[in-house]
Scaffold this active site. Sequence first.
Site, mmCIF file in Angstrom:
data_model
loop_
_atom_site.group_PDB
_atom_site.id
_atom_site.type_symbol
_atom_site.label_atom_id
_atom_site.label_comp_id
_atom_site.label_asym_id
_atom_site.label_seq_id
_atom_site.Cartn_x
_atom_site.Cartn_y
_atom_site.Cartn_z
ATOM 1 N N LYS A 11 2.834 4.546 1.045
ATOM 2 C CA LYS A 11 3.277 5.145 2.304
ATOM 3 C C LYS A 11 2.909 6.619 2.232
ATOM 4 O O LYS A 11 3.466 7.377 1.426
ATOM 5 C CB LYS A 11 4.785 4.976 2.480
ATOM 6 C CG LYS A 11 5.277 5.528 3.815
ATOM 7 C CD LYS A 11 6.705 5.091 4.076
ATOM 8 C CE LYS A 11 7.139 5.410 5.497
ATOM 9 N NZ LYS A 11 7.189 6.835 5.790
ATOM 10 N N CYS B 244 41.803 21.791 17.175
ATOM 11 C CA CYS B 244 42.856 21.849 18.198
ATOM 12 C C CYS B 244 44.260 21.764 17.621
ATOM 13 O O CYS B 244 45.240 21.910 18.350
ATOM 14 C CB CYS B 244 42.648 20.749 19.242
ATOM 15 S SG CYS B 244 43.038 19.105 18.638
ATOM 16 N N CYS C 32 43.930 18.564 13.023
ATOM 17 C CA CYS C 32 42.558 18.871 13.429
ATOM 18 C C CYS C 32 42.304 20.377 13.280
ATOM 19 O O CYS C 32 43.069 21.186 13.814
ATOM 20 C CB CYS C 32 42.360 18.449 14.884
ATOM 21 S SG CYS C 32 40.798 19.002 15.571
ATOM 22 N N TYR D 197 -4.715 2.535 8.603
ATOM 23 C CA TYR D 197 -3.944 1.386 8.110
ATOM 24 C C TYR D 197 -3.361 0.508 9.223
ATOM 25 O O TYR D 197 -2.670 -0.454 8.968
ATOM 26 C CB TYR D 197 -2.830 1.840 7.170
ATOM 27 C CG TYR D 197 -1.900 2.890 7.759
ATOM 28 C CD1 TYR D 197 -1.062 2.582 8.824
ATOM 29 C CD2 TYR D 197 -1.870 4.184 7.258
ATOM 30 C CE1 TYR D 197 -0.233 3.530 9.374
ATOM 31 C CE2 TYR D 197 -1.037 5.139 7.801
ATOM 32 C CZ TYR D 197 -0.221 4.805 8.855
ATOM 33 O OH TYR D 197 0.592 5.748 9.403
ATOM 34 N N LYS E 50 11.063 2.794 -0.284
ATOM 35 C CA LYS E 50 11.019 4.218 -0.611
ATOM 36 C C LYS E 50 11.213 4.449 -2.109
ATOM 37 O O LYS E 50 11.924 3.698 -2.770
ATOM 38 C CB LYS E 50 12.130 4.961 0.155
ATOM 39 C CG LYS E 50 11.962 4.965 1.661
ATOM 40 C CD LYS E 50 10.686 5.651 2.043
ATOM 41 C CE LYS E 50 10.675 6.319 3.384
ATOM 42 N NZ LYS E 50 11.652 7.314 3.682
ATOM 43 N N GLU F 129 0.851 -1.194 0.000
ATOM 44 C CA GLU F 129 0.000 0.000 0.000
ATOM 45 C C GLU F 129 0.885 1.241 0.000
ATOM 46 O O GLU F 129 2.040 1.172 0.427
ATOM 47 C CB GLU F 129 -0.879 -0.009 1.252
ATOM 48 C CG GLU F 129 -0.091 0.264 2.517
ATOM 49 C CD GLU F 129 -0.739 -0.256 3.791
ATOM 50 O OE1 GLU F 129 -0.821 -1.486 3.960
ATOM 51 O OE2 GLU F 129 -1.141 0.577 4.609
ATOM 52 N N ASP G 296 2.657 10.447 3.060
ATOM 53 C CA ASP G 296 3.574 11.414 3.665
ATOM 54 C C ASP G 296 2.773 12.417 4.492
ATOM 55 O O ASP G 296 2.484 13.520 4.053
ATOM 56 C CB ASP G 296 4.357 12.117 2.549
ATOM 57 C CG ASP G 296 5.583 12.819 3.091
ATOM 58 O OD1 ASP G 296 5.897 12.631 4.286
ATOM 59 O OD2 ASP G 296 6.226 13.551 2.323
ATOM 60 N N CYS H 187 41.123 13.095 14.766
ATOM 61 C CA CYS H 187 41.969 13.974 15.558
ATOM 62 C C CYS H 187 42.521 13.165 16.720
ATOM 63 O O CYS H 187 41.791 12.438 17.389
ATOM 64 C CB CYS H 187 41.114 15.136 16.067
ATOM 65 S SG CYS H 187 41.829 16.000 17.468
ATOM 66 N N CYS I 149 41.188 18.220 22.778
ATOM 67 C CA CYS I 149 40.461 18.794 21.641
ATOM 68 C C CYS I 149 39.113 19.320 22.106
ATOM 69 O O CYS I 149 38.255 18.568 22.573
ATOM 70 C CB CYS I 149 40.277 17.759 20.540
ATOM 71 S SG CYS I 149 39.383 18.427 19.128
HETATM 72 S S1 IVH Z 1 2.422 0.942 9.065
HETATM 73 C C1 IVH Z 1 4.414 -0.696 12.988
HETATM 74 N N1 IVH Z 1 1.495 1.905 6.834
HETATM 75 O O1 IVH Z 1 5.300 5.723 8.178
HETATM 76 C C2 IVH Z 1 4.395 0.260 11.875
HETATM 77 N N2 IVH Z 1 2.844 3.325 8.166
HETATM 78 O O2 IVH Z 1 8.078 5.013 9.000
HETATM 79 C C3 IVH Z 1 3.043 0.790 11.601
HETATM 80 N N3 IVH Z 1 3.117 5.589 7.278
HETATM 81 O O3 IVH Z 1 5.030 6.298 11.592
HETATM 82 C C4 IVH Z 1 3.068 1.728 10.468
HETATM 83 N N4 IVH Z 1 1.885 5.308 5.484
HETATM 84 O O4 IVH Z 1 3.308 7.428 10.106
HETATM 85 C C5 IVH Z 1 2.245 2.151 7.911
HETATM 86 N N5 IVH Z 1 0.565 2.665 4.851
HETATM 87 C C6 IVH Z 1 1.295 2.898 5.923
HETATM 88 C C7 IVH Z 1 1.894 4.137 6.157
HETATM 89 C C8 IVH Z 1 2.673 4.315 7.295
HETATM 90 C C9 IVH Z 1 2.624 6.160 6.175
HETATM 91 C C10 IVH Z 1 4.007 6.255 8.231
HETATM 92 C C11 IVH Z 1 3.586 6.140 9.672
HETATM 93 C C12 IVH Z 1 4.773 5.603 10.417
HETATM 94 C C13 IVH Z 1 5.873 5.809 9.436
HETATM 95 C C14 IVH Z 1 6.897 4.722 9.616
#
Ligand code: IVH
Length: 717
Positions: free
Chosen positions: A129, A434, A431, A238, A326, A127, A131, A455, A461
Amino acid sequence: MSQELKPVENLNETEAAEELAFLAAELARHDALYHGQDAPEISDADYDALKRRNDAIEQRFPVLIRDDSPSKKVGAAPSVTFQPVVHARPMLSLDNTFSDEDARDFVASVYRFLGQLPDNSIAFTAEPKIDGLSMSLRYENRRLVTAATRGDGTTGENVTANIRTIGMIPQTLPAGAPDVVEVRGEIYMAKSDFAALNAEMAALGKPLYVNPRNTASGSLRQLDAKVTASRKLRFFAYAWGEISEMPADTQMGMVEVFKSWGFPVNPLMQRLSSADALLEHYHHIERERPDLDYDIDGVVYKVDRLDLQARLGFRSRSPRWATAHKFPAEQAFTRLTAIDIQVGRTGALTPVARLEPITVGGVVVTNATLHNEDYIKGLGNSGEAIREGRDIRIGDMVIVQRAGDVIPQIVDVVMDERKAGSEPYRFPTTCPVCGSHAVRDINEKTGKVDAVRRCTGGFVCRAQAVEHLKHFVSRNAYDIEGLGSKQIEFFFESEDPTLMIRTAPDIFTLEKRQEASLTKLENIDGFGRVSVRKLYDAINTRRSIALQRFIYALGIRHVGETTAKLLARSYGTYEHFGEAMRDASTFTGDAWNELNSIDGIGEVVARAIVEFYKEPRNLEVVTRLLLEVTPEAAEAPVASNSPVAGKTVVFTGSLEKMTRDEAKAKAESLGAKVAGSVSKKTDIVVAGPGAGSKLDKARELGVATMDEDEWLALIGG
Ligand code: IVH
């Protein structure tokens, strides 16, 4: 002001720049509202909190101070924050994956941990991620009772009043939903709403917002819920925290249940059964990305079956059953104007590139890391050519890359644009702080020259001493509020014996030294009566501290939080630990062997710890520190009622019902310590087929031995 973002000391430069830009815009807007229109949106206290956040970031990153910085204007007031909320279950983060290959490795690691062949029998979800900002919504008896930001994962901020203004978040759950449930997900601002808001700002001639994420954050963290209501915030569910009764047994099933309760869920979530299918979906989402009305920065993969999630469990901060793949880092061209050398706590000389400001992925970048001397020369960690051997020179046109939270880096040079007569960069051999020699050690184990030049000044230092102190008071160490980088530098520089702080114990004698002093801290610019009292209180509450923090705060090379935790758990009390380290000074004998037998501590780390304790200056500081503070005995094991809590266990031979990693994780979750070798301190040796010398040694020492089935019977698994 506490932040749902990172504490200032954990920000990298990019994040800091981003936040400073946001704060400049936000504070300017409030100024205009207050002075120009006499229609303030926030209280003075909230305004001040924003301002102090700005100051704190600027103190840490003076190079980032903006021309339009709010700190260049006047104004002040006391501060108010949101109420803290301790999460019933911690809000964890996700491990990152940056390539298709790593994503395949993640899938393989799940099979490996579970001891299964990678036969595509395990389903995963994929799914986007989002932002945005993570949010935990707690419902009791089907009513929304608390909405909390993530905060540091353990404690967040109570933003319930603001969350109640978001129409798409249900205030109540339907009959049949559990009595207690925490629904978790992401709050975000749609790109279209963000654009509309900025169009409005532009029409009013006001400064624009930087990006939807920060604007969502700012909109949520308003003391006046009416402001939040006026911004259109949205939500995707989620995940979950505490829940009194599980309504489904898969990740997908849970999300479907959330949907049936009225929560928005992401339509691009899919359940898939192979690494190939996950990657195909990843690339599909990547192609869709520009057309989505919300910002995403990757794709999250999760093991679908919740029983498998439970077996996989967690590492210290993230689940083994999920990863965030990512999207690739964004890149841009700019000119390298200078190379500065920073000296760290361990004396490492780190080159930092100063750049002509350039926007990379929506953020202005002015600095980037150059890693080390060889990296500048075009050499990799094993001496191999990188960038086809191209070196990096001051004045070069360079390619800057920025990926998420990672510090921007310089990945390449445009040779065609190199200026005639430019010279290769000469890395300093002394350095810059120092003047001591800076050398590259030979790694004893590999015989290779270390990539890092250090250093040799040690205690003389200034940079190392100051960085040591900053580390000591940092968030995961002593975490002393009111004692940030700027204050540490002030106290360190002071020549007044009633004010100066040169080593950690001095922090704890400050109040006493001040009693008789004529130069009162409260009369010094930047301090006041209240803040000085608060500072002393913050210091005094730290006179008792968790052993793991104490060990971490010492700043021993290679001893990060995880190692400090292992040491604290293994030795239990500081007395045991300190004594053992002194006994290990010859790098032989029981104490030395015991240190090396701790699973997760290798020889390099063990050596660094013992070396630390061999240095009389360190011993002196630790001794003085112990006159002031008391490290608490390590926390009782998580499950102290389990039959193996506090026991030291060694696994040897092959296991048949679970993998070694799983066995280890399970034992640790029951409060046992898992060691790599057998000694007098071992309580149980679990021996599978093929066990050899460790089993012999256990018998020789009279240590209890059992097979895998007996072990499982013992732990009730
Ligand atoms: S699962 C145990 N699903 O990413 C982990 N996180 O780097 C539960 N986030 O703090 C998170 N989209 O704020 C999950 N589809 C998604 C997400 C998601 C964004 C964020 C979330 C979390 C961060 C982790």
